[in-house]
Design a protein around this motif. Structure first.
Motif, PDB file in Angstrom:
ATOM      1  N   ASN A   1       0.815  -1.213   0.000  1.00  0.00           N
ATOM      2  CA  ASN A   1       0.000   0.000   0.000  1.00  0.00           C
ATOM      3  C   ASN A   1       0.853   1.269   0.000  1.00  0.00           C
ATOM      4  O   ASN A   1       0.495   2.262  -0.627  1.00  0.00           O
ATOM      5  N   VAL A   2       1.973   1.220   0.731  1.00  0.00           N
ATOM      6  CA  VAL A   2       2.795   2.433   0.842  1.00  0.00           C
ATOM      7  C   VAL A   2       3.539   2.709  -0.477  1.00  0.00           C
ATOM      8  O   VAL A   2       3.673   3.866  -0.894  1.00  0.00           O
ATOM      9  N   ALA A   3       3.989   1.654  -1.166  1.00  0.00           N
ATOM     10  CA  ALA A   3       4.783   1.860  -2.391  1.00  0.00           C
ATOM     11  C   ALA A   3       4.027   2.664  -3.464  1.00  0.00           C
ATOM     12  O   ALA A   3       4.599   3.612  -4.022  1.00  0.00           O
ATOM     13  N   PRO A   4       2.735   2.358  -3.760  1.00  0.00           N
ATOM     14  CA  PRO A   4       2.042   3.182  -4.762  1.00  0.00           C
ATOM     15  C   PRO A   4       1.911   4.644  -4.340  1.00  0.00           C
ATOM     16  O   PRO A   4       1.976   5.541  -5.178  1.00  0.00           O
ATOM     17  N   LEU A   5       1.755   4.867  -3.037  1.00  0.00           N
ATOM     18  CA  LEU A   5       1.685   6.247  -2.529  1.00  0.00           C
ATOM     19  C   LEU A   5       3.009   6.969  -2.791  1.00  0.00           C
ATOM     20  O   LEU A   5       3.030   8.092  -3.314  1.00  0.00           O
ATOM     21  N   VAL A   6       4.115   6.295  -2.431  1.00  0.00           N
ATOM     22  CA  VAL A   6       5.431   6.919  -2.609  1.00  0.00           C
ATOM     23  C   VAL A   6       5.720   7.136  -4.096  1.00  0.00           C
ATOM     24  O   VAL A   6       6.256   8.173  -4.491  1.00  0.00           O
ATOM     25  N   ALA A   7       5.325   6.173  -4.914  1.00  0.00           N
ATOM     26  CA  ALA A   7       5.562   6.310  -6.361  1.00  0.00           C
ATOM     27  C   ALA A   7       4.772   7.495  -6.922  1.00  0.00           C
ATOM     28  O   ALA A   7       5.290   8.275  -7.719  1.00  0.00           O
ATOM     29  N   GLU A   8       3.529   7.623  -6.450  1.00  0.00           N
ATOM     30  CA  GLU A   8       2.689   8.739  -6.935  1.00  0.00           C
ATOM     31  C   GLU A   8       3.296  10.083  -6.535  1.00  0.00           C
ATOM     32  O   GLU A   8       3.465  10.981  -7.359  1.00  0.00           O
TER      33      GLU A   8
ATOM     34  N   PRO B   1      12.224  -0.835  -3.541  1.00  0.00           N
ATOM     35  CA  PRO B   1      12.316  -1.534  -4.838  1.00  0.00           C
ATOM     36  C   PRO B   1      10.987  -1.511  -5.588  1.00  0.00           C
ATOM     37  O   PRO B   1      10.950  -1.407  -6.815  1.00  0.00           O
ATOM     38  N   ARG B   2       9.885  -1.580  -4.842  1.00  0.00           N
ATOM     39  CA  ARG B   2       8.560  -1.512  -5.478  1.00  0.00           C
ATOM     40  C   ARG B   2       8.349  -0.128  -6.084  1.00  0.00           C
ATOM     41  O   ARG B   2       7.775   0.013  -7.161  1.00  0.00           O
ATOM     42  N   VAL B   3       8.808   0.898  -5.359  1.00  0.00           N
ATOM     43  CA  VAL B   3       8.669   2.276  -5.854  1.00  0.00           C
ATOM     44  C   VAL B   3       9.472   2.432  -7.148  1.00  0.00           C
ATOM     45  O   VAL B   3       8.979   2.980  -8.137  1.00  0.00           O
ATOM     46  N   ALA B   4      10.711   1.913  -7.129  1.00  0.00           N
ATOM     47  CA  ALA B   4      11.565   2.018  -8.317  1.00  0.00           C
ATOM     48  C   ALA B   4      10.903   1.325  -9.504  1.00  0.00           C
ATOM     49  O   ALA B   4      10.887   1.856 -10.628  1.00  0.00           O
ATOM     50  N   ALA B   5      10.320   0.160  -9.255  1.00  0.00           N
ATOM     51  CA  ALA B   5       9.655  -0.571 -10.343  1.00  0.00           C
ATOM     52  C   ALA B   5       8.469   0.229 -10.872  1.00  0.00           C
ATOM     53  O   ALA B   5       8.287   0.349 -12.086  1.00  0.00           O
ATOM     54  N   LEU B   6       7.687   0.796  -9.963  1.00  0.00           N
ATOM     55  CA  LEU B   6       6.499   1.570 -10.386  1.00  0.00           C
ATOM     56  C   LEU B   6       6.913   2.819 -11.175  1.00  0.00           C
ATOM     57  O   LEU B   6       6.197   3.258 -12.065  1.00  0.00           O
TER      58      LEU B   6
ATOM     59  N   VAL C   1      -1.719  14.494   3.155  1.00  0.00           N
ATOM     60  CA  VAL C   1      -1.833  13.910   1.809  1.00  0.00           C
ATOM     61  C   VAL C   1      -3.109  13.081   1.792  1.00  0.00           C
ATOM     62  O   VAL C   1      -3.283  12.196   2.642  1.00  0.00           O
ATOM     63  N   ALA C   2      -3.984  13.357   0.880  1.00  0.00           N
ATOM     64  CA  ALA C   2      -5.287  12.677   0.880  1.00  0.00           C
ATOM     65  C   ALA C   2      -5.213  11.284   0.256  1.00  0.00           C
ATOM     66  O   ALA C   2      -5.999  10.399   0.606  1.00  0.00           O
ATOM     67  N   ALA C   3      -4.265  11.065  -0.651  1.00  0.00           N
ATOM     68  CA  ALA C   3      -4.243   9.822  -1.428  1.00  0.00           C
ATOM     69  C   ALA C   3      -4.258   8.586  -0.538  1.00  0.00           C
ATOM     70  O   ALA C   3      -3.488   8.490   0.410  1.00  0.00           O
ATOM     71  N   ALA C   4      -5.153   7.656  -0.831  1.00  0.00           N
ATOM     72  CA  ALA C   4      -5.188   6.404  -0.078  1.00  0.00           C
ATOM     73  C   ALA C   4      -5.117   5.242  -1.067  1.00  0.00           C
ATOM     74  O   ALA C   4      -5.969   5.110  -1.940  1.00  0.00           O
ATOM     75  N   HIS C   5      -4.070   4.453  -0.950  1.00  0.00           N
ATOM     76  CA  HIS C   5      -3.916   3.299  -1.836  1.00  0.00           C
ATOM     77  C   HIS C   5      -4.084   2.042  -1.008  1.00  0.00           C
ATOM     78  O   HIS C   5      -3.290   1.785  -0.114  1.00  0.00           O
ATOM     79  N   ASP C   6      -5.106   1.296  -1.290  1.00  0.00           N
ATOM     80  CA  ASP C   6      -5.218  -0.007  -0.637  1.00  0.00           C
ATOM     81  C   ASP C   6      -5.202  -1.046  -1.738  1.00  0.00           C
ATOM     82  O   ASP C   6      -6.194  -1.257  -2.437  1.00  0.00           O
ATOM     83  N   ALA C   7      -4.033  -1.658  -1.907  1.00  0.00           N
ATOM     84  CA  ALA C   7      -3.858  -2.592  -3.013  1.00  0.00           C
ATOM     85  C   ALA C   7      -4.723  -3.836  -2.829  1.00  0.00           C
ATOM     86  O   ALA C   7      -4.964  -4.583  -3.781  1.00  0.00           O
ATOM     87  N   GLY C   8      -5.149  -4.071  -1.590  1.00  0.00           N
ATOM     88  CA  GLY C   8      -5.998  -5.222  -1.313  1.00  0.00           C
ATOM     89  C   GLY C   8      -5.262  -6.548  -1.483  1.00  0.00           C
ATOM     90  O   GLY C   8      -5.892  -7.603  -1.607  1.00  0.00           O
ATOM     91  N   LYS C   9      -3.934  -6.487  -1.478  1.00  0.00           N
ATOM     92  CA  LYS C   9      -3.161  -7.721  -1.706  1.00  0.00           C
ATOM     93  C   LYS C   9      -2.669  -8.351  -0.416  1.00  0.00           C
ATOM     94  O   LYS C   9      -2.238  -9.494  -0.401  1.00  0.00           O
ATOM     95  N   SER C  10      -2.655  -7.563   0.644  1.00  0.00           N
ATOM     96  CA  SER C  10      -2.087  -8.097   1.878  1.00  0.00           C
ATOM     97  C   SER C  10      -2.849  -7.531   3.063  1.00  0.00           C
ATOM     98  O   SER C  10      -3.485  -6.479   2.963  1.00  0.00           O
TER      99      SER C  10
END
Ligand SMILES: Cc1cc2nc3c(=O)[nH]c(=O)nc-3n(C[C@H](O)[C@H](O)[C@H](O)COP(=O)(O)OP(=O)(O)OC[C@H]3O[C@@H](n4cnc5c(N)ncnc54)[C@H](O)[C@@H]3O)c2cc1C
Length: 309
Positions: free
Chosen positions: A72-79, A100-105, A167-176
């Protein structure tokens, strides 16, 4: 140039490695923003705003970031990271889980565990378990970097007065989902933050004999570490392991007891200011990096030493 530092925090407090990471950001130059992602982290954000050299604190306070699940945190940081020249996080388990997830995104290479900043695009990092230092130059639009905390002196935790912005953005990848955690509890200082570390190796023979090291460590106010051989043999838990695949420490004083000095162990402690080795084998490689060496049976030397402290 604006740099985003991902704050490491636990139990409502900013973790010390964040201060070293801000120090690395300061070496790069430019404005420094700190991201605090979590749930009920108002107090952490306030503390982060006081860190010397920080211009702005971004707070993503949302149930999705509770326990800082990397999915969940990686998409936020990438954005957020798209708007920055650099994204930095400490090379802790958490930082190494997220970046590493941020770098990939962001479709860029990650630059891992830097130990020095040569310029805004050039960094030094250890390779081959610290036996060689690589100088890495990056042309990535956003440089995604993990920072080895022991490579940078911490900035002051107090003295700054950064603006705090939600920061309003909320990413819940729903994967974990967070299920639970079992934390090692100790009254001794945390291994990576301790000024003195006493570590035992296979020479300790068994877990019970570590009581000699605990007694010495308690008198010295030290943390207790171990070699991988001691961990693999079940003498002590693996959160005590120092080395390439354990924790990296650089205390003022490191006392290696019954540790031979394999390169993988040295990779985790050779930047210690003063190294003392106690080993019955005068040919043990640990003596090559030791400032002070004692060729002795540890079961005689440690009780003697404890009496003297
Ligand atoms: C990929 C990889 C990653 C690794 N990562 C790590 C890591 O993160 N950390 C790590 O530590 N290792 C790591 N290792 C393992 C490393 O190679 C060594 O095997 C390990 O460090 C050896 O631990 P040791 O020094 O305790 O044991 P040994 O090499 O067996 O040394 C024990 C020492 O104790 C001394 N001794 C014995 N009895 C006494 C006594 N009574 N008094 C005084 N001295 C005594 C002996 O003389 C000897 O020097 C890794 C290995 C690999 C392949």
């Amino acid at each position: 140039m604006t740099i985003l530092v991902i704050a490491e925090h636990e139990n409502g407090a900013v973790a010390p490695a964040t201060l070293n990471t801000v120090a690395a950001a300061a070496k790069i130059g430019g404005d420094i923003h700190v991201l605090v992602a979590g749930q009920n982290v108002g107090g952490v954000a306030e503390a982060a705003a006081k860190i010397a050299g920080v211009a702005k604190v971004l707070v993503a306070d949302n149930a999705a970031y509770a326990h800082q699940l990397p999915e969940n945190v990686a998409p936020l940081v990438a954005e957020l990271g798209k708007g920055y020249s650099h994204v930095l996080a400490p090379a802790t388990s958490n930082g190494k889980n997220i970046l590493p997830r941020v770098a990939a995104l962001l479709d860029v290479d990650q630059i891992s565990e830097i130990i020095s900043v040569e310029s805004a695009d050039t960094f030094k990092r250890p390779i081959y378990a610290g036996n060689a230092i690589a100088t890495v130059q990056s042309s990535a639009a956003v440089k995604v970097i993990t920072v080895r905390a022991t490579g940078f002196d911490a900035v002051a935790a107090e003295g700054g007065s950064a603006a705090v912005e939600a920061v309003a953005a909320a990413h819940d990848a729903g994967k974990s989902a967070f299920v639970g955690e079992e934390l090692a509890k100790s009254d001794r200082p945390e291994l990576t933050a301790a000024k003195i570390v006493v570590s035992g190796g296979r020479g300790m023979q068994n877990g019970d004999n570590f009581k000699h090291l605990y007694a010495l460590a308690d008198k010295l106010g030290a943390a207790v570490g171990a070699s991988r051989a001691a961990v693999d043999a079940g003498f002590v838990p693996n959160d005590m392991q120092v080395g390439q695949t354990g924790k990296i420490v650089a205390p003022q004083l490191y006392i290696a007891v019954g540790i031979s000095g394999a390169i993988q162990h040295l990779a985790g402690m050779k930047d210690s200011k003063v190294i003392v080795a106690i080993n019955k084998d005068e040919e043990a490689p640990i003596f090559q990096v030791a400032d002070y060496g004692l060729v002795a049976d540890l079961f005689e030397a440690i009780p003697e030493l404890e009496k003297l402290v």
